[in-house]
Design an enzyme around this catalytic site. Structure first.
Site, PDB file in Angstrom:
ATOM      1  CG  ASN A 139      -1.889 -21.092 -26.826  1.00  0.00           C
ATOM      2  OD1 ASN A 139      -0.695 -20.875 -26.719  1.00  0.00           O
ATOM      3  ND2 ASN A 139      -2.798 -20.442 -26.112  1.00  0.00           N
ATOM      4  CB  VAL A 184      -3.983 -25.325 -33.506  1.00  0.00           C
ATOM      5  CG1 VAL A 184      -3.233 -24.021 -33.299  1.00  0.00           C
ATOM      6  CG2 VAL A 184      -3.017 -26.484 -33.710  1.00  0.00           C
ATOM      7  CB  CYS A 185      -5.907 -21.742 -29.580  1.00  0.00           C
ATOM      8  SG  CYS A 185      -6.854 -20.271 -29.191  1.00  0.00           S
ATOM      9  CG  MET A 186      -7.635 -22.910 -35.278  1.00  0.00           C
ATOM     10  SD  MET A 186      -5.986 -23.002 -35.953  1.00  0.00           S
ATOM     11  CE  MET A 186      -6.307 -22.581 -37.645  1.00  0.00           C
TER      12      MET A 186
END
Length: 189
Positions: free
Chosen positions: A84, A92-94
Site C-alpha cells: 500500500n 501511501v495509499c490514502m
C-alpha cells in the site's frame, strides 16, 4: 517555535497546526519542521512483531491549508516494500486514511496509530505496489523475507563502524592530551 508564521486560511487552523506539531515533538518523534509548519520529516520506527521491526524510515508530511479538516499528505522518503506504499514515490495509499480522517485526529494519531497499523496489516487487495502485493498473495514468508532484505538495504539505522569509533576515541584522547599539556605547570620556566 516562537514567532512562527503559519500559512493557513484561518488563525484557528494555524493554532491547531502549531499545537499538533508540538504534541508530535512532545511524544518523542524525531521531527524536522519547516518555518511555517506545513512540511515535516518524521522518523518512524517499524512496529515490534512485524517484518518492519528494526527499520527506521523518514516520512514526509505535507499539511494542506484546510488542516485539520483535510488529512495531511504522507510519503515515505526512505524506500519501503509494502503493498500500500508506492516503492518509487513513497506515497501511501490514502483511500482508507482520507475516508476515516476526522478533524479530531492529529499528527500523533498518524504516527502512533495509522502508520503502525498500515505496517502491521498490509492489504494486498488494494495495492499501490502491485509487485509487493503479488509476492504477499503468493507467500507470506517470501514477502517477509523480501521486506527484511529491503529493510537491510534502506532502513537500518546508521551505526558508526568500529573504525570510526576508534578514530573518534583517538581524536578525543589527542585533544585531551593537548588540553592537559596546555594546562601543565611545566611552562613556568
Amino acid at each position: 517555535m516562537a514567532n512562527v508564521v503559519v500559512n493557513t486560511t484561518s488563525p484557528m487552523s494555524g493554532r491547531r497546526l502549531s499545537r499538533d506539531v508540538n504534541r508530535l515533538l512532545a511524544a518523542g518523534f524525531q521531527t524536522i519542521v519547516n518555518d511555517d509548519l506545513t512540511n515535516l520529516e518524521v522518523r518512524l520506527e517499524g512496529p515490534m512483531g512485524t517484518a518492519y521491526e528494526g527499520g527506521i524510515w523518514t516520512v514526509s508530511v505535507t499539511m494542506p491549508q484546510e488542516y485539520p479538516l483535510k488529512a495531511p499528505r504522507i510519503r515515505f522518503v526512505t524506500r519501503i516494500l509494502h503493498p500500500n506504499i508506492d516503492f518509487n514515490t513513497g506515497l501511501v495509499c490514502m483511500n482508507v486514511f482520507k475516508q476515516a480522517w476526522s478533524a479530531t485526529y492529529d499528527l500523533v494519531n498518524v504516527f502512533e496509530t495509522f502508520l503502525p497499523q498500515l505496517l502491521r496489516h498490509p492489504n494486498p487487495h488494494d495495492p499501490l505496489n502491485h509487485r509487493a502485493a503479488s509476492i504477499m498473495r503468493q507467500s507470506e514468508q517470501e514477502f517477509r523475507d523480501k521486506v527484511s532484505m529491503y529493510l537491510r538495504m534502506y532502513a537500518l539505522p546508521i551505526v558508526p563502524s568500529d573504525h570510526a569509533k576508534v578514530d573518534k576515541n583517538l581524536e578525543k584522547r589527542s585533544s585531551d592530551l593537548s588540553l592537559s599539556e596546555l594546562l601543565s605547570d611545566d611552562d613556568d620556566d
